[in-house]
Design a protein around this motif. Structure first.
Motif, PDB file in Angstrom:
ATOM      1  N   TRP A 518       0.795  -1.062   0.059  1.00 53.25           N
ATOM      2  CA  TRP A 518       0.070  -0.101   0.024  1.00 53.25           C
ATOM      3  C   TRP A 518       0.713   1.288  -0.026  1.00 53.25           C
ATOM      4  O   TRP A 518       1.798   1.312   0.949  1.00 53.25           O
ATOM      5  CB  TRP A 518      -0.948  -0.085   1.232  1.00 53.25           C
ATOM      6  CG  TRP A 518      -1.602  -1.280   1.495  1.00 53.25           C
ATOM      7  CD1 TRP A 518      -1.706  -2.113   2.491  1.00 53.25           C
ATOM      8  CD2 TRP A 518      -2.600  -1.652   0.610  1.00 53.25           C
ATOM      9  NE1 TRP A 518      -2.523  -3.024   2.153  1.00 53.25           N
ATOM     10  CE2 TRP A 518      -3.434  -2.798   1.064  1.00 53.25           C
ATOM     11  CE3 TRP A 518      -3.238  -1.365  -0.684  1.00 53.25           C
ATOM     12  CZ2 TRP A 518      -4.426  -3.754   0.742  1.00 53.25           C
ATOM     13  CZ3 TRP A 518      -4.358  -2.218  -1.433  1.00 53.25           C
ATOM     14  CH2 TRP A 518      -4.796  -3.139  -0.840  1.00 53.25           C
ATOM     15  N   TYR A 520      -1.228   4.408  -0.947  1.00 53.04           N
ATOM     16  CA  TYR A 520      -2.213   5.517  -0.865  1.00 53.04           C
ATOM     17  C   TYR A 520      -3.290   5.097  -0.146  1.00 53.04           C
ATOM     18  O   TYR A 520      -3.809   4.035   0.131  1.00 53.04           O
ATOM     19  CB  TYR A 520      -2.667   6.019  -2.448  1.00 53.04           C
ATOM     20  CG  TYR A 520      -1.611   6.375  -3.321  1.00 53.04           C
ATOM     21  CD1 TYR A 520      -1.030   7.725  -3.321  1.00 53.04           C
ATOM     22  CD2 TYR A 520      -1.023   5.226  -4.064  1.00 53.04           C
ATOM     23  CE1 TYR A 520      -0.069   7.928  -4.128  1.00 53.04           C
ATOM     24  CE2 TYR A 520       0.050   5.552  -4.983  1.00 53.04           C
ATOM     25  CZ  TYR A 520       0.681   6.928  -5.080  1.00 53.04           C
ATOM     26  OH  TYR A 520       1.532   7.245  -6.043  1.00 53.04           O
ATOM     27  N   ILE A 522      -7.485   7.004   1.434  1.00 52.64           N
ATOM     28  CA  ILE A 522      -8.342   7.927   1.261  1.00 52.64           C
ATOM     29  C   ILE A 522      -9.720   7.665   2.163  1.00 52.64           C
ATOM     30  O   ILE A 522      -9.866   6.358   2.338  1.00 52.64           O
ATOM     31  CB  ILE A 522      -8.978   8.278  -0.210  1.00 52.64           C
ATOM     32  CG1 ILE A 522      -9.884   9.658  -0.031  1.00 52.64           C
ATOM     33  CG2 ILE A 522      -9.519   7.213  -0.538  1.00 52.64           C
ATOM     34  CD1 ILE A 522     -10.154  10.383  -1.286  1.00 52.64           C
ATOM     35  N   THR A 532      -4.963   1.960  -1.686  1.00 54.16           N
ATOM     36  CA  THR A 532      -4.524   1.729  -2.874  1.00 54.16           C
ATOM     37  C   THR A 532      -3.150   1.459  -3.209  1.00 54.16           C
ATOM     38  O   THR A 532      -2.054   2.114  -2.325  1.00 54.16           O
ATOM     39  CB  THR A 532      -5.070   2.579  -3.998  1.00 54.16           C
ATOM     40  OG1 THR A 532      -4.732   3.954  -3.886  1.00 54.16           O
ATOM     41  CG2 THR A 532      -6.792   2.625  -4.111  1.00 54.16           C
ATOM     42  N   ASN A 535      -0.956   5.283  -7.847  1.00 47.11           N
ATOM     43  CA  ASN A 535      -1.638   6.775  -7.877  1.00 47.11           C
ATOM     44  C   ASN A 535      -2.739   6.814  -8.663  1.00 47.11           C
ATOM     45  O   ASN A 535      -3.744   7.611  -8.535  1.00 47.11           O
ATOM     46  CB  ASN A 535      -0.241   7.700  -8.399  1.00 47.11           C
ATOM     47  CG  ASN A 535      -0.810   9.270  -8.331  1.00 47.11           C
ATOM     48  OD1 ASN A 535      -1.337   9.471  -7.337  1.00 47.11           O
ATOM     49  ND2 ASN A 535      -0.832   9.758  -9.409  1.00 47.11           N
ATOM     50  N   HIS A 538      -5.655   5.671  -6.825  1.00 46.60           N
ATOM     51  CA  HIS A 538      -5.745   6.567  -5.615  1.00 46.60           C
ATOM     52  C   HIS A 538      -6.530   7.896  -6.429  1.00 46.60           C
ATOM     53  O   HIS A 538      -7.473   8.345  -5.623  1.00 46.60           O
ATOM     54  CB  HIS A 538      -4.428   7.060  -5.104  1.00 46.60           C
ATOM     55  CG  HIS A 538      -4.775   8.187  -4.226  1.00 46.60           C
ATOM     56  ND1 HIS A 538      -5.309   7.998  -2.876  1.00 46.60           N
ATOM     57  CD2 HIS A 538      -4.447   9.484  -4.176  1.00 46.60           C
ATOM     58  CE1 HIS A 538      -5.502   9.245  -2.312  1.00 46.60           C
ATOM     59  NE2 HIS A 538      -4.552  10.106  -3.175  1.00 46.60           N
ATOM     60  N   GLN A 539      -6.267   8.133  -7.445  1.00 47.93           N
ATOM     61  CA  GLN A 539      -6.755   9.498  -8.321  1.00 47.93           C
ATOM     62  C   GLN A 539      -8.345   9.390  -8.474  1.00 47.93           C
ATOM     63  O   GLN A 539      -9.227  10.144  -8.569  1.00 47.93           O
ATOM     64  CB  GLN A 539      -6.052   9.936  -9.498  1.00 47.93           C
ATOM     65  CG  GLN A 539      -6.458  11.281 -10.095  1.00 47.93           C
ATOM     66  CD  GLN A 539      -6.311  12.400  -9.086  1.00 47.93           C
ATOM     67  OE1 GLN A 539      -5.125  12.521  -8.352  1.00 47.93           O
ATOM     68  NE2 GLN A 539      -7.180  13.224  -8.656  1.00 47.93           N
TER      69      GLN A 539
END
Length: 552
Positions: A518, A520, A522, A532, A535, A538-539
């Motif tokens: 891991w 990321y 949120i 996640t 990236n 994540h986005q």
């Protein structure tokens, strides 16, 4: 005629008579008449000594003279009945007239002593032995005339009034004593003891009574301590409140001592007994309690078990020091800012470990050492005492978890960095299940040369900490422009120190992170976090979150 020698009476003389020595008195005369009033004769073979003094004239024939005169013969004054016929104490004889009047006392200083020659000798002194019988001295007296022994002088002489007057009457003068006992002094040769004065006796009586009273009091106390019921108040108190702090691990006796010193219970034993009789008595927790003075021991135990009496300060996990200082001020009822000022000035004296010292750019050197738990904090206590208790609790926990030796295995410089990682996991995690994953995110981002973040942590919590806030909606432009060592959007790596006080679960998460890759995370609803590895993933989650909040 009476034979001078051994009598021929019906009973033998008793050679062991302690009164008469070797010579037998009490022998019967030849004709059955007792000589010398029924007492035996001297052996004529014994040397005889003249007995000076005549009974009536002062010229008494010596014993052993011509028996023709007979005992009691007085050539100058006629017949005198012998010893066997003359009665002492009222019968007629030489020296007494027919009317019983005593005409003349021919004896020396003591008319009652027929053997006195006028020379008084002190008792115990040396006297001549007229009968040559050393074992029988003083000489025996004729029957009926034996004088009662002189009363032995003792340390206490009650006197003629059997002690009542002499003891309490205050008499003690020598003149009075001499007058009342002059004859006794003359014969005894001893000066009688002084009588006790009434004042001295009163003092002795008071002392004696006080001694008896003291012995009785201590005896009663001994009985009460060993066998009596322990002293105890009645009721639920007198209305006057007092705060009592119970230390961690304190036993019933220690708690009882603390309560007795505060005036809550009357005796330690009463409290220990009440605690033992209560099924939940052993579950009393450490902390501060608001109690009343003069409570019964059972009431005190009940209140210590009730949450209503707790005056503790509870620190939630992840709470920052700035918030804790305000909580302490409120509990101690001191002006706001008092505890923060003490922490700033006294942090070096509160028990920090060596590895927590000498770190640069720290906002608060005590951050991370006010361990989340419940503490005694009530009016009248000092802020230093509360802070020191918190630091001590943190030290114990960190030593228990062995932060020092575990840090190197995780790629960290030491326990200080490990504590900082735990504080980040605590601040960003939304549940205990998140802490291990959150710690892995930190370790992965710290890896040199990682392609995902290039060593930047970019945690909103670090920016919020330095700003003293807890905002969720933060713009990237704002985050990346603020120059501060704690801002992980501006500086690579860990912040200078912890950003809060992690709890045990966050610490364990930092010690045992997951290994799932891991990078990321949120939080979509503020309750759970989604993790996640790339990236791009994540986005996608970030766009969903912005759409739900109408964020551009």
């Amino acid at each position: 005629m009476t034979e001078y020698g051994r009598g021929q009476g019906s009973e033998p003389w008793h050679p062991q008579d302690p009164l008469y020595g070797d010579q037998g008195w009490g022998q019967q005369a030849e004709h059955g008449q007792p000589a010398y009033g029924g007492q035996g004769q001297y052996d004529p073979q014994q040397p005889q000594q003249a007995y000076s003094g005549d009974w009536g004239t002062g010229q008494q024939p010596g014993y052993g003279q011509d028996p023709g005169h007979g005992y009691g013969q007085d050539p100058g004054h006629g017949q005198d009945p012998g010893y066997g016929q003359q009665s002492y104490g009222g019968q007629q004889g030489q020296g007494w007239d027919n009317t019983g009047a005593h005409g003349q006392v021919p004896y020396g200083s003591d008319p009652m002593d027929p053997y006195n020659t006028g020379q008084n000798a002190a008792y115990g002194g040396e006297q001549p032995d007229y009968y040559n019988t050393p074992g029988a001295y003083p000489p025996p007296e004729p029957p009926g005339r034996r004088r009662a022994p002189e009363p032995e002088q003792t340390e206490w002489d009650a006197g003629p009034d059997q002690g009542e007057h002499a003891f309490f009457g205050g008499g003690g003068d020598e003149d009075d004593d001499d007058e009342g006992r002059g004859g006794r002094r003359g014969r005894g040769g001893k000066k009688p003891k002084k009588r006790r004065s009434g004042c001295a006796c009163l003092v002795l009586t008071v002392i004696f009574a006080g001694g008896v009273g003291g012995v009785g009091y201590f005896g009663y106390q001994f009985y009460q301590d060993r066998f009596g019921a322990a002293p105890d108040y009645a009721g639920a108190g007198n209305g006057e409140t007092v705060t009592v702090v119970i230390d961690k691990g304190a036993d019933g006796y220690t708690i009882g001592q603390r309560l007795k010193a505060a005036g809550v219970v009357q005796s330690v034993d009463a409290f220990v007994a009440a605690q033992s009789s209560n099924p939940d008595g052993k579950s009393i927790q450490a902390g501060a309690y608001v109690l009343q003075k003069e409570m019964s021991a059972s009431s005190a135990v009940d209140l210590l078990l009730s949450p209503k009496s707790r005056a503790n300060l509870t620190i939630p996990e992840g709470t920052r020091n700035a918030a804790i200082y305000k909580l302490i001020d409120a509990k101690l009822k001191v002006p706001e800012g008092t505890t923060a000022d003490v922490a700033k000035k006294e942090y070096k004296n509160l028990g920090l470990p060596d590895w927590a010292e000498k770190h640069a750019n720290l906002k608060d050197p005590l951050e991370g050492f006010l361990y989340p738990s419940s503490y005694a904090a009530a009016k009248g206590m000092k802020p230093e005492a509360v802070l020191k208790d918190m630091v001590e609790r943190a030290d114990d926990k960190y030593e228990e978890l062995d932060l020092g030796s575990r840090a190197k295995s995780l790629g960290l410089d030491g326990p200080w960095q490990l504590l900082t990682v735990a504080s980040l996991a605590q601040a960003e995690g939304t549940s205990h299940d998140d802490f291990r994953k959150m710690a892995e995110v930190v370790y992965n981002r710290l890896k040199p040369g990682n392609a995902q973040t290039n060593g930047m942590l970019e945690f909103d919590s670090t920016y919020n900490y330095v700003k003293g806030q807890s905002k969720i909606d933060l713009g990237l432009s704002e985050l990346r422009k603020y120059d501060n060592p704690y801002n992980t959007y501006y500086y690579k790596g860990l912040p200078p120190g912890p950003i809060g006080n992690p709890g045990e679960e966050a610490l364990k998460g930092a010690l045992d992170p997951t290994d799932d890759g891991w990078y990321y995370f949120i939080s979509m609803d503020g309750k759970t976090s989604k993790f996640t590895k790339t990236n791009a993933e994540h986005q996608k989650l970030v766009d969903e979150w912005n759409a739900s909040r109408n964020n551009d």
